[in-house]
Structure formats: structure tokens, C-alpha cells
Scaffold this active site. Structure first.
Site, PDB file in Angstrom:
ATOM      1  N   ASN A 221       0.850  -1.195   0.000  1.00 21.30           N
ATOM      2  CA  ASN A 221       0.000   0.000   0.000  1.00 21.30           C
ATOM      3  C   ASN A 221       0.883   1.242   0.000  1.00 21.30           C
ATOM      4  OD1 ASN A 221       0.499   0.854   2.847  1.00 21.30           O
ATOM      5  ND2 ASN A 221      -0.404  -1.147   3.252  1.00 21.30           N
ATOM      6  N   ALA A 285       1.084   1.563  11.688  1.00 23.98           N
ATOM      7  CA  ALA A 285       1.368   0.866  10.423  1.00 23.98           C
ATOM      8  C   ALA A 285       0.095   0.694   9.605  1.00 23.98           C
ATOM      9  CB  ALA A 285       1.978  -0.507  10.718  1.00 23.98           C
ATOM     10  N   LYS A 299       8.667 -18.038  -9.282  1.00 27.60           N
ATOM     11  CA  LYS A 299       7.959 -16.930  -9.923  1.00 27.60           C
ATOM     12  C   LYS A 299       6.758 -17.450 -10.728  1.00 27.60           C
ATOM     13  CE  LYS A 299       8.703 -13.133 -13.045  1.00 27.60           C
ATOM     14  NZ  LYS A 299       9.499 -12.684 -14.174  1.00 27.60           N
ATOM     15  N   PRO A 315      -3.697 -11.311  10.762  1.00 31.34           N
ATOM     16  CA  PRO A 315      -4.059 -11.018  12.162  1.00 31.34           C
ATOM     17  C   PRO A 315      -4.212  -9.519  12.361  1.00 31.34           C
ATOM     18  CG  PRO A 315      -1.756 -11.733  11.989  1.00 31.34           C
ATOM     19  CD  PRO A 315      -2.364 -11.892  10.623  1.00 31.34           C
TER      20      PRO A 315
END
Ligand code: CTP
Length: 413
Positions: A221, A285, A299, A315
Site C-alpha cells: 500500500n 502501520a 515466480k 491477524p
């Protein structure tokens, strides 16, 4: 009058060595004195002459050379500098630093120093992700070595991934910041009696998490980690024994903070649990909510079929810490990165996650909260809502550390 700072730059053998010439020029322009050690590998990529010309000094190359030792040996080279910078730092020199090997001038200077060290790793992606390199990096990080990069991108070997050395401009900023922090640490030591959080342990999470899909791809992100890093720095300045669990960022470690670097949400969760008990927790975070259920070791190839990603829930670290029965920290603070009615959503999140305070901020397109230098936040707790005006992320860190100190120093039980 400011005293001139001195950098000892170690250029080791990688294709990125050409970028160290620009770094030397940047540092000279910034008024920082620079002296270079060129390893035999580094000398395959840049010349002694170009480094000497740009640094306006002799370049040191040989541990056993009478000329190099005359007047200034490896001990004096490191003693004379305020900061040692290894750029590029190859997998080889990183492994030697970890093991304490001192078989050439560069590694001898690194072993002999008691000054801060900054390394800018640069290598092929597979060398970077290799367990040996990752373990070496974790140990150097634990020893307090400052790390910048590596960055992700196209590599000289034709592959794509993590392993490119950070750009000279970014390294220059990190060096300047380290010098500023050294100065403020001196000041902080003088002001020790002012430290309202002395004796308290603080745990801060910061940055994004990377959830691997295969050895080269991951879900991530836009979080830069700037806000979490600023909070950790502010808590440490107030005297808290501060540990920051940071996802991958390009920021240098905040001074006085013990930094544990992690990649994924699960790693962040495990690292947080290892740090308990703590008095204060701030979860800044941007933890990924989901991870791939079956990340692959190889890959994923384009074989004509578009793959379907099966995800599973990560979690929830904040909820876990807020609701831990035996080890609940005295104060647990979360962030609510929201779009739309941010305060209402933060109130809902406060109740759901059972933390003590929720800091709501707007991350809508156009706010530049993610990745920017400023933020506008609203502190939501059981007493109501406190709206803070727009300010730098550093000021938010300082003001929050003050609020935390005042809260803990008042009896709320
Ligand atoms: N958080 C966490 N662990 C997670 C997800 C979030 O510790 N797995 C923490 C964040 O650090 C932050 C708070 O929870 O302090 C809220 O994060 P946010 O992303 O806003 O909320 P989510 O829990 O992800 O909920 P949603 O995506 O539904 O808004």
C-alpha cells in the site's frame, strides 16, 4: 558556527558504484567533507582518479600500503569521520560486516569504528532475498547500522525487483538527517531531566506491509512510514524505551529508537508479541488486511491463464494488543485511515478494536496524507473528539507524545 561534518565513504564493487560519484558531488555541494575508500571490486567500476577529483582528496585503497598507512591508517580513517557510509554495499561486504571480517582496508575501517554507519545495499534481487543476506541484514539492523534501500526496479542484470541502490539524492538526505539527529541527540542528552516518559516502554508499528505472492511480487500500500517514524522519534525524545516495528520503508531509523524491520503482517504481529510487555502501544502501520493463501517459491509465469488470487485474513495486531488479557499495555493507540466521514468511522473502530484512543485521518485522493509530509488528525477517545489543525507529521508526533506523557502521568485508574 556549525562544525563541518566528515563522511568516510566506502565504495564497494557493484555496478551501482557509478552512482557514488554523484553522491560525492552532492555531499561536497552540501558542505560535507568526504574521504573515500575504494575496494578492489569498486575499482573495477569507478576509477581512483574520478573519486579523488570529486572528493578533492586522496582515495584510500590498500590496507597494507605504506603510502595509504603513512599518516592515516584504517583506525584513523574511521576515527576522523563523523559517519561511515557504504554505498554501494554489496552482499559480500554486508556478510563481512556481519561476521567481523577485516581482510581489507574497507572492512578493517568498518570493524574499527565506533561511529554511526549507514549502508546502501545494492545487488541482484536473488542475492538480496537470499536467507543469508536477509539474516545478515537483520543482525546489522539489530546492531544499530542505519540502512537505506535497496529500491525496487529494473536491474543492470536485466531482472526486475528489490536490489537497486537508492538514488544519490535519497542517500544524501539520509546522511543530512543522521547529522541533524546526532546534533539533536546531543541536545536531548543535556535535557534528560525533562524526559516525561523515562522508565516507560513504547512499542510503535510503522510503514506498510508487503504480502508476498511469489519471490518477486507482493501486495503493498502507499504508506511511507513517515508518521509512525515521527511518533517513535518523539516518544524516544521524551525518554521512553522505544521499539519500532517497521514494514519496508526508505526512511532512516529514528534516533534513539530500536528498530525491528519486518516484511509481512504476520512478521509484524510476531515481532510485536515478542516486545510485550509494553506501557504504550501506537499502531501507526498500514497493515495489509489480507495475504495470499498460497504464496509460491517460484515466480508465477504467464502461461496464458490469468491467475486467481486466493486471499486470507491477516491477524489484527491492534485488536490483539488491545484485548490481550495478561499483557495489555496501559495505553493502546490506533490510527483510522479513512475516506468520507472519518470521525464516525474512527468512533466505530475504537469500539470494535477496543483501543484507548483512535487517531482519525483522511486518506482520500488529494489529501496527500499517504506519502506526504503533513497530516490533519482528530483524536477520538471515550471523552470525545479533539480536532488538531493541519501540521507536519513530526509536530503530530511531538504533540501526541506530550498527550501520552500527560495521560500516563495523571492517575486514570
Ligand atoms: N491494524 C492492525 N492490524 C491489521 C489491520 C490494522 O494493527 N491487520 C491497525 C492499524 O495499524 C491502525 C488500525 O488498525 O492502527 C486501523 O487500521 P485501518 O487500516 O484503518 O483499519 P482496518 O482494521 O484495516 O479496517 P478497514 O480496512 O475495514 O477500515
Amino acid at each position: 558556527m556549525s562544525v563541518e561534518k566528515r563522511v568516510l565513504l566506502i565504495v564497494s564493487g557493484g555496478i551501482a558504484a557509478y552512482k557514488s560519484l554523484e553522491l560525492v558531488r552532492n555531499l561536497k555541494n552540501a558542505g560535507i567533507a568526504i574521504r573515500c575508500i575504494l575496494t578492489p571490486g569498486g575499482a573495477r567500476f569507478v576509477t581512483t582518479l574520478s573519486l579523488a577529483t570529486l572528493s578533492e582528496d586522496k582515495v584510500y585503497e590498500d590496507l597494507f600500503s605504506v603510502a595509504d598507512q603513512g599518516g592515516i591508517g584504517h583506525i584513523e580513517l574511521s576515527r576522523d569521520a563523523d559517519l561511515l557510509v557504504v554505498a554501494p554495499a554489496t552482499a559480500d561486504i554486508i556478510a563481512k560486516m556481519r561476521a567481523g571480517i577485516a581482510d581489507d582496508l574497507a572492512t578493517a575501517a568498518l570493524l574499527a569504528t565506533n561511529k554511526p554507519v549507514l549502508i546502501a545495499p545494492a545487488m541482484n534481487v536473488r542475492m538480496w532475498v537470499h536467507e543469508a543476506t536477509q539474516e545478515n541484514m537483520a543482525i546489522l539492523n539489530d546492531r544499530g547500522v542505519n540502512i537505506i534501500g535497496p529500491d525496487e526496479g529494473d536491474m543492470a542484470c536485466g531482472e526486475y525487483g528489490m536490489g537497486r541502490m537508492s538514488e544519490p539524492d535519497a542517500i544524501t538526505i539520509a546522511i543530512k538527517k543522521l547529522f541533524q539527529e546526532t546534533n539533536s541527540r546531543d541536545t536531548a542528552l543535556i535535557c534528560k531531566s525533562n524526559q516525561k516518559l523515562a522508565g516507560k516502554k513504547a512499542l510503535v508499528t510503522s510503514g506498510p506491509t508487503h504480502e508476498p505472492l511469489d519471490p518477486v511480487r507482493y501486495i503493498a500500500n502507499r504508506s511511507s512510514g513517515r508518521q509512525g517514524h515521527a511518533i517513535a522519534a518523539a516518544l524516544a525524545k521524551k525518554g521512553a524505551d522505544t521499539v519500532m516495528i517497521s514494514g519496508p520503508t526508505n526512511l532512516s531509523d529514528p534516533i534513539g529508537v530500536t528498530v525491528r524491520r519486518v516484511g509481512s503482517a504476520v512478521e509484524m504481529f510476531e515481532a510485536c508479541k515478542r516486545e510485550l510487555p509494553a506501557d504504550i502501544v501506537v499502531c501507526a502501520a498500514a497493515v495489509a488486511d489480507w495475504r495470499a493463501l498460497h504464496p509460491t517459491d517460484k515466480k508465477i509465469k504467464k502461461d496464458g491463464v490469468v491467475p486467481t488470487l486466493e486471499l486470507t485474513q491477516n491477524p489484527d495486531i491492534l485488536s490483539f494488543l488491545s484485548q490481550s488479557i495478561s499483557n495489555r499495555p496501559r495505553l493502546v493507540v490506533g490510527f483510522a485511515a479513512e475516506t468520507g466521514s472519518v470521525v464516525d468511522k474512527a468512533l466505530d473502530k475504537l469500539a470494535r478494536k477496543k483501543c484507548d484512543w483512535m487517531i482519525a485521518n483522511d486518506v482520500s485522493v488529494g489529501t496527500q496524507t499517504f506519502g506526504g509530509t503533513k497530516n490533519t488528525v482528530h483524536i477520538v477517545d471515550q471523552n470525545g473528539i479533539e480536532n488538531w489543525p493541519e501540521m507536519s507529521k513530526e509536530s503530530i508526533g511531538d504533540r501526541l507524545a506530550d498527550r501520552i506523557a500527560n495521560h500516563l502521568n495523571t492517575d486514570h485508574d
